[in-house]
Enzyme design. Structure first.
Site, mmCIF file in Angstrom:
data_model
loop_
_atom_site.group_PDB
_atom_site.id
_atom_site.type_symbol
_atom_site.label_atom_id
_atom_site.label_comp_id
_atom_site.label_asym_id
_atom_site.label_seq_id
_atom_site.Cartn_x
_atom_site.Cartn_y
_atom_site.Cartn_z
ATOM 1 N N GLU A 1 0.873 -1.185 0.000
ATOM 2 C CA GLU A 1 0.000 0.000 0.000
ATOM 3 C C GLU A 1 0.904 1.227 0.000
ATOM 4 O O GLU A 1 1.606 1.495 0.974
ATOM 5 C CB GLU A 1 -0.901 -0.023 1.236
ATOM 6 N N ARG B 1 0.720 10.359 0.353
ATOM 7 C CA ARG B 1 1.011 11.432 1.323
ATOM 8 C C ARG B 1 2.178 12.286 0.892
ATOM 9 O O ARG B 1 2.504 13.254 1.578
ATOM 10 C CB ARG B 1 1.399 10.818 2.678
ATOM 11 N N LYS C 1 -11.032 -1.067 6.499
ATOM 12 C CA LYS C 1 -9.794 -0.813 7.240
ATOM 13 C C LYS C 1 -10.223 -0.366 8.645
ATOM 14 O O LYS C 1 -11.074 0.532 8.779
ATOM 15 C CB LYS C 1 -8.994 0.298 6.551
HETATM 16 C C1 3PG Z 1 -1.475 4.251 8.077
HETATM 17 O O1 3PG Z 1 -2.329 4.397 7.229
HETATM 18 O O2 3PG Z 1 -0.761 5.161 8.519
HETATM 19 C C2 3PG Z 1 -1.283 2.886 8.586
HETATM 20 O O3 3PG Z 1 -2.359 2.517 9.301
HETATM 21 C C3 3PG Z 1 0.022 2.653 9.276
HETATM 22 O O4 3PG Z 1 -0.054 2.780 10.636
HETATM 23 P P1 3PG Z 1 1.278 2.532 11.488
HETATM 24 O O5 3PG Z 1 2.304 3.504 10.999
HETATM 25 O O6 3PG Z 1 0.883 2.746 12.916
HETATM 26 O O7 3PG Z 1 1.701 1.104 11.224
#
Ligand code: 3PG
Length: 205
Positions: free
Chosen positions: A38, A42, A126
């Site tokens: 994924e 960002r 999710k």
């Molecule tokens: C996100 O979208 O930031 C994910 O859920 C990752 O979360 P994490 O950095 O706590 O693993």
């Protein structure tokens, strides 16, 4: 979406700062046994990074993450992503995703949000931010009223708690950034990322 999550119980969530990191990063994940990735939308490098991975890493199953607008969903479809993930959901995103038929994973963190997703025809979500909103305790509670709903839990998950999520009846997969720490990416330590990926993938074999 359910099939993708069932096939890939651990999904690395990656943030690509430098375009040139995308391909070696994806290659090390695939070599470590995690072929689904994924890529979060960002950073300015995310879109070119997704294109590069799709073009140059044939074994990778690439999805977009942090999809917060209809245009980002549309872009994910056009880029050739296999799926798109949102940290939450809006009515317009749910409608567009439903109408497009694209593999879409809306984010939820409460019973009301699950109910809204169900109204739009989604039954797989999710669960974010997992640890902050109640973790496995909340997931177990949601299993009562929503017995057929499945989740990909993300947010605060790492090696120490991943199995407590994967052992739940309503959790198909977990996602997380623990496999691709920003420090390792910045220092281009691809073999260490491959080792973290192998360590994670061996948990589910
Ligand atoms: C996100 O979208 O930031 C994910 O859920 C990752 O979360 P994490 O950095 O706590 O693993």
């Amino acid at each position: 979406m359910k099939e993708i999550l069932s096939e890939y119980p651990i999904i690395p969530v990656v943030v690509i700062e430098q375009i040139e990191d995308a391909v070696p990063l994806a290659k090390s994940l695939v070599a470590g046994g995690l072929s689904v990735i994924e890529v979060t939308l960002r950073t300015p490098a995310a879109i070119a990074g997704i294109e590069d991975i799709i073009k140059n890493v044939p074994g990778a199953v690439v999805g977009s993450g942090t999809v917060c607008s209809e245009s980002q969903l549309q872009m994910s479809i056009e880029l050739g992503c296999k799926f798109a993930v949102s940290p939450g959901a809006t009515n317009s995103l749910l409608k567009k995703a439903r109408d497009s038929g694209f593999n879409y994973l809306p984010g939820v963190s409460s019973a009301s949000e699950v109910m809204r997703g169900l109204e739009y025809g989604f039954d797989t979500f999710k669960f974010f931010p997992a640890e902050a909103v109640g973790g496995t305790t909340l997931l177990k509670s949601l299993h009562g009223p929503f017995g057929d709903v499945k989740f990909c839990a993300t947010g605060g998950i790492g090696l120490d708690n991943v199995m407590s999520y994967l052992s739940l009846a309503n959790v198909l997969s977990v996602g997380g950034s623990w496999i691709t720490p920003s420090k390792l990416i910045k220092e281009k330590r691809w073999s260490e990322i491959e080792r973290l990926a192998s360590q994670a993938s061996s948990l589910t074999q």
